[in-house]
Design an enzyme around this catalytic site. Sequence first.
Site, short mmCIF file in Angstrom:
data_model
loop_
_atom_site.label_atom_id
_atom_site.label_comp_id
_atom_site.label_asym_id
_atom_site.label_seq_id
_atom_site.Cartn_x
_atom_site.Cartn_y
_atom_site.Cartn_z
CD GLU A 54 -2.78 -1.35 2.43
OE1 GLU A 54 -2.63 -0.52 3.35
OE2 GLU A 54 -3.64 -2.23 2.46
CD GLU B 3 -4.61 -8.08 1.64
OE1 GLU B 3 -5.49 -7.44 2.25
OE2 GLU B 3 -3.40 -7.81 1.72
C1 XIL Z 1 -6.09 -6.88 8.39
C2 XIL Z 1 -6.29 -8.14 9.23
O1 XIL Z 1 -7.13 -9.01 8.54
C3 XIL Z 1 -6.89 -7.78 10.58
O2 XIL Z 1 -6.96 -8.93 11.40
C4 XIL Z 1 -6.05 -6.69 11.24
O3 XIL Z 1 -6.67 -6.30 12.44
C5 XIL Z 1 -5.90 -5.50 10.33
O4 XIL Z 1 -5.34 -5.92 9.08
N1 XIL Z 1 -5.04 -4.88 3.80
C6 XIL Z 1 -3.97 -5.66 4.19
C7 XIL Z 1 -4.11 -6.59 5.32
O5 XIL Z 1 -2.93 -5.65 3.50
O6 XIL Z 1 -2.92 -6.75 6.04
C8 XIL Z 1 -5.22 -6.18 6.26
O7 XIL Z 1 -5.39 -7.23 7.22
C9 XIL Z 1 -6.51 -5.92 5.48
C10 XIL Z 1 -6.30 -4.80 4.50
#
Ligand code: XIL
Length: 374
Positions: free
Chosen positions: A157, A262
């Site tokens: 990001e 994701e």
């Molecule tokens: C999220 C996790 O799923 C949660 O458990 C945590 O509290 C916050 O982060 N983008 C990403 C991930 O790259 O690392 C994030 O994961 C979700 C958004």
Amino acid sequence: MKIKINTLILIGFMSASASGAAGQPALKDVFSQDFLCGAALNAAQFSGTNSPEVELIEKHFNTITSENVLKWESVHPQPGKYDFADGDRYVAFGRQHEMFIVGHTLIWHNQTPAWVFKDKNGNPLTREALLERMRDHIFTVVGRYKGKVKGWDVVNEAVAEDGTLRQSPWMRIIGEEYILKAYQFAHEADPGAQLYYNDFSLENPLKREGALELVKKLQAQGVKLAGIGLQGHYRLDWPELPDIDATIEAFGKLGPKIMITELDVNVLPTPAPWNESEASLNFAANPKWNPYTNGLPQNVEERLASRYAELFKTFKKEHQLISRVTFWGVGDRSSWLNNWPIEGRTNYPLLFDRNCQPKAAFQAVIDVAKTKGG
Ligand code: XIL
């Protein structure tokens, strides 16, 4: 008659009790000619305490990503203090199951403790000192899992919604060279590992352009990017398919493989900007943002299934560019979307329900895999 009914009940019970749903095809098998299929794992899953989800993971996935345990705050909570207990368990789980293991993530603006950017008196760190700290972190973490973690989300990001580089503490202290340095350190630490750039909302044209420029620049500077991660935190009606397809093709043309890293589909209304997955957003709870506490209405269930079908049709069509599709979780109950951007909601973003049973969306995805010519 009685026997027949009992038999039916027994069959129903067997399929309901086995969360792996014996007889169900496995995602990794039906897409074996297209891409790897994976999930992000939390500690309860890779430590084996959440056994219904473990069953699903073993059955359906051939690649895993660490949801939280390899993030800076987990693995390197204090200066000079590393904690690899969960990371080691995560990697051991992947090796035991012969899965392609992804490390998430080395350099990010979230889940990175404030001390990282300060000296021992609490003053902002100098550029050189932060680069040295970054080098130490990357060498220690990547070095520990050298040859075992096969791919790293090196920088997560780095691009803002308007396509400029995000003004994170990394950027403010080091300048944009922090990105190049992160890839160079990761490559030195494990020359055999695949290195990825990962981000959300790259389907939005402005942000996509910014990320494309970043990738081209890194390539011109000699970074061998093996993959671009499109996070895929989608909604029922966003992004539109042509934008997803155009994004896959635009990054695919630059050479790296595309990875959907994701994937989930948020079905709840949201006070957050509809296209942002900024993990630090947090809003107060309010029943109007949590409408499905007693179950997902049939019509939304159907919309979710057709949304997943159209997404996987697109991924299958682009299978030559896409090497992996990873869900951000396994069953709805443990999805991060129950707590983001509002805590304690009831969300339904994945293919398996709160009891680890396959949903209509699961069947829709399987049907896409089986459609010839996709
Ligand atoms: C999220 C996790 O799923 C949660 O458990 C945590 O509290 C916050 O982060 N983008 C990403 C991930 O790259 O690392 C994030 O994961 C979700 C958004």
